[in-house]
Enzyme design. Sequence first.
Site, PDB file in Angstrom:
ATOM      1  N   GLY A  42       0.828  -1.215   0.000  1.00  0.00           N
ATOM      2  CA  GLY A  42       0.000   0.000   0.000  1.00  0.00           C
ATOM      3  C   GLY A  42       0.855   1.255   0.000  1.00  0.00           C
ATOM      4  O   GLY A  42       1.865   1.325   0.693  1.00  0.00           O
ATOM      5  N   ARG A  85      -3.038   8.734   2.206  1.00  0.00           N
ATOM      6  CA  ARG A  85      -3.486   9.681   3.248  1.00  0.00           C
ATOM      7  C   ARG A  85      -2.330  10.226   4.080  1.00  0.00           C
ATOM      8  O   ARG A  85      -2.515  11.170   4.840  1.00  0.00           O
ATOM      9  CB  ARG A  85      -4.525   9.016   4.151  1.00  0.00           C
ATOM     10  N   THR A 145      -6.094  -7.842  -0.749  1.00  0.00           N
ATOM     11  CA  THR A 145      -5.209  -8.541   0.192  1.00  0.00           C
ATOM     12  C   THR A 145      -4.996 -10.017  -0.186  1.00  0.00           C
ATOM     13  O   THR A 145      -3.912 -10.558   0.034  1.00  0.00           O
ATOM     14  CB  THR A 145      -5.769  -8.448   1.622  1.00  0.00           C
TER      15      THR A 145
HETATM   16  C1  UD1 Z   1      -8.522  -5.097   5.673  1.00  0.00           C
HETATM   17  C2  UD1 Z   1      -9.427  -6.326   5.869  1.00  0.00           C
HETATM   18  C3  UD1 Z   1     -10.486  -6.012   6.927  1.00  0.00           C
HETATM   19  C4  UD1 Z   1      -9.823  -5.590   8.210  1.00  0.00           C
HETATM   20  C5  UD1 Z   1      -8.881  -4.425   7.986  1.00  0.00           C
HETATM   21  C6  UD1 Z   1      -8.074  -4.155   9.220  1.00  0.00           C
HETATM   22  C7  UD1 Z   1      -9.498  -7.456   3.708  1.00  0.00           C
HETATM   23  C8  UD1 Z   1     -10.284  -7.697   2.492  1.00  0.00           C
HETATM   24  N1  UD1 Z   1     -10.057  -6.647   4.616  1.00  0.00           N
HETATM   25  O1  UD1 Z   1      -9.325  -4.075   5.128  1.00  0.00           O
HETATM   26  O2  UD1 Z   1     -11.273  -7.142   7.153  1.00  0.00           O
HETATM   27  O3  UD1 Z   1     -10.819  -5.249   9.172  1.00  0.00           O
HETATM   28  O4  UD1 Z   1      -7.953  -4.719   6.928  1.00  0.00           O
HETATM   29  O5  UD1 Z   1      -7.307  -2.999   9.081  1.00  0.00           O
HETATM   30  O6  UD1 Z   1      -8.426  -7.999   3.858  1.00  0.00           O
HETATM   31  N2  UD1 Z   1      -2.394  -4.510   0.579  1.00  0.00           N
HETATM   32  C9  UD1 Z   1      -1.533  -4.958  -0.380  1.00  0.00           C
HETATM   33  N3  UD1 Z   1      -2.006  -5.181  -1.645  1.00  0.00           N
HETATM   34  C10 UD1 Z   1      -3.302  -4.986  -1.976  1.00  0.00           C
HETATM   35  C11 UD1 Z   1      -4.182  -4.502  -0.971  1.00  0.00           C
HETATM   36  C12 UD1 Z   1      -3.705  -4.284   0.300  1.00  0.00           C
HETATM   37  O7  UD1 Z   1      -0.348  -5.159  -0.119  1.00  0.00           O
HETATM   38  O8  UD1 Z   1      -3.640  -5.222  -3.133  1.00  0.00           O
HETATM   39  C13 UD1 Z   1      -1.882  -4.297   1.938  1.00  0.00           C
HETATM   40  C14 UD1 Z   1      -1.952  -2.836   2.349  1.00  0.00           C
HETATM   41  O9  UD1 Z   1      -0.673  -2.203   2.110  1.00  0.00           O
HETATM   42  C15 UD1 Z   1      -2.214  -2.932   3.851  1.00  0.00           C
HETATM   43  C16 UD1 Z   1      -2.996  -4.231   3.977  1.00  0.00           C
HETATM   44  O10 UD1 Z   1      -2.723  -4.990   2.829  1.00  0.00           O
HETATM   45  O11 UD1 Z   1      -1.010  -3.057   4.573  1.00  0.00           O
HETATM   46  C17 UD1 Z   1      -4.496  -4.013   4.164  1.00  0.00           C
HETATM   47  O12 UD1 Z   1      -5.064  -3.412   3.028  1.00  0.00           O
HETATM   48  P1  UD1 Z   1      -6.234  -2.352   3.114  1.00  0.00           P
HETATM   49  O13 UD1 Z   1      -6.603  -1.947   1.749  1.00  0.00           O
HETATM   50  O14 UD1 Z   1      -5.870  -1.289   4.090  1.00  0.00           O
HETATM   51  O15 UD1 Z   1      -7.426  -3.221   3.704  1.00  0.00           O
HETATM   52  P2  UD1 Z   1      -8.691  -2.703   4.510  1.00  0.00           P
HETATM   53  O16 UD1 Z   1      -9.714  -2.202   3.565  1.00  0.00           O
HETATM   54  O17 UD1 Z   1      -8.257  -1.826   5.604  1.00  0.00           O
END
Ligand code: UD1
Length: 452
Positions: A14, A18, A84
Amino acid sequence: MINPGLLTIVLAAGKGTRMKSALPKVLHQIAGLSMLGHVLKLAANADNARLAVVIGPDMDNVRAEALKRAPLVGVHLQHSQLGTGNAVLAAREAIAAHTGDVIVLYGDTPLLTPSTIARLRAALDGGANVAVLGFHAINPSGYGRLLTSGGQLTAIREEKEATDSEREITFCNSGVLAFRCPDLLAILGAIKNTNAKGEFYLTDAVEIARTQGLKAAAVSCPEEEVLGINSRDQLASAEAIFQHRARQHAMAEGATLIAPGTVFFSHDTRLGRDVTIEPNVFFGPGVNVEDNVVIHANCHIVETRIRAGARVGPFARLRPGADIGADVHIGNFVEVKNMTLEAGAKANHFAYLGDGRVGAGANIGAGTIFCNYDGYNKHRTEIGAGAFIGSNSSLVAPLKIGEGAYVGSGSVITKDVPAGALALERNEQRVVEGWAAKFRTMMARKKAKAAE
Ligand code: UD1
Ligand code: MG
C-alpha cells in the site's frame, strides 16, 4: 516431527496516500524505526521464522529497508493492488516451498506483541486451520466483521458486503491471520473478486476453508495492538502507545523516570539498573546506558554508549559514536561526537568534543573546542590520561596532547604537546600600576569639557 516453523508474510504494497508523503507508508517511523522494521522485528522473533514481504512497484526503498532489517527476507512484488488475497498470492513461491504454518501481518500495523502472535499460533495448535486475530472496536466502521456461531468463526464480512445486522457487530478483523492448511495455495486461488470493491479479499479464505471441512477460530486482542496507520494523526497515536510501553518497561526493569511522559525512547534503547532519567530527555537509535547512570534534564542522545556511573547533562548533546566511560561527567551545553572519554574524564561546561579520545581522569575546561574540521576533512584529537585543558582553549586537530600535560586557558593549540609539559599560546599579560585612576580622571575631564 521436526517443527517446520513459521512463514510470515508481511503485506506492504500500500502507498498510503493519506500520509501525503513522498515516502511509502510503511517507511514512516515510530521510535526511530520504520513501521515495516517493527513488524519484521516481531516476525523475526518467532521460532524458525521465514519471512516474506510483499511490496508494490517502484518501492525500491521499501525493499532496501526490508533487507536491512531482515537480511534473509524474501521480497515479492505485487504488480497491481488487486486486494489482500492477491497480495498474499504474490508470495506464492514462498508458500509453495513451505510446509509449516503461515501468518499474514500488515506492514502498517506496528504495535502487535509477541505474546499475541503466540496466542494466535496456539489456536492452530488447538485444532484450528485458520486463526484470525480480532478485536472489539469502539467504532467498527470500515473494518471487516467476524461472524461467529457456537464459538466458531464462520466468516469475515467486509463492511461493504455486510447486512445492517452484521454491521452492528463490533468484533472486528485486525487483518492478522494464521493458517495451518494442507493446501493453502488452493484456498487462496479459490478467492474471487466478485464483491463491492472488485478486490480479492483475503478474508474470504475463512469461508472457503470451512467449505473444505477445515476449522476457523478467532482470537481477540486489545484494539490498541492492532491500530493500523493510515494518517499522520494515527502515526502520532501509535508513537504515543509505543512510548507509553517503553516507559513502563524501563521502570519495570529498574530505571527511575522522574517525569515518564517527557522521556522519549528509541525502539532499541537499552538501560541498565538504577539509571535515573530526569525530565525532557530524548533518545535516538543506538543508545546503551549502563548501571547507575544519571541523565539530567534536557539531553539529546543518539548512537551512544554511556558506561556505569557516568553523569550526563543537564542540556548535553551526545551524538553518534560517543563512548562515555565509567564515572565520566558530561555537563551542561557539552556536545560530544565520535569520541571516547575514558573512565573518570570530565567535561563539565560548554564544550565541543569531536573525533578523538580523552584519556582517563583528564579534565576539559569550560569553553574548550576541538577544531576537528578544516572544511574538507575531519581530524582526530588525542588527549592523554590526566591531562588538563584550560578553559576557552581551541585544540586544532590533528593533535596529540600527552599524559598529564597542561594547556593554559585561552590557548589555540596547533602542535602536539609532550607528556607532562605546559603549552601556552597567548600574549604575556602587562600590568600598569595606577593606570585605572589616571584613565578615569582623563575621561571625566573630556566629558565635562564636551558638555560646556
Ligand atoms: C482489511 C481487511 C479487513 C480488516 C482491515 C483491518 C481485507 C479484504 N479486509 O481491510 O477485514 O478489518 O484490513 O485494518 O483484507 N495490501 C496490499 N495489496 C493490496 C491490498 C492491500 O499489499 O492489493 C496491503 C496494504 O498495504 C495494507 C494491507 O494490505 O497493509 C491491508 O489493506 P487495506 O486496503 O488497508 O485493507 P482494509 O480495507 O483496511
Ligand atoms: Mg486498511
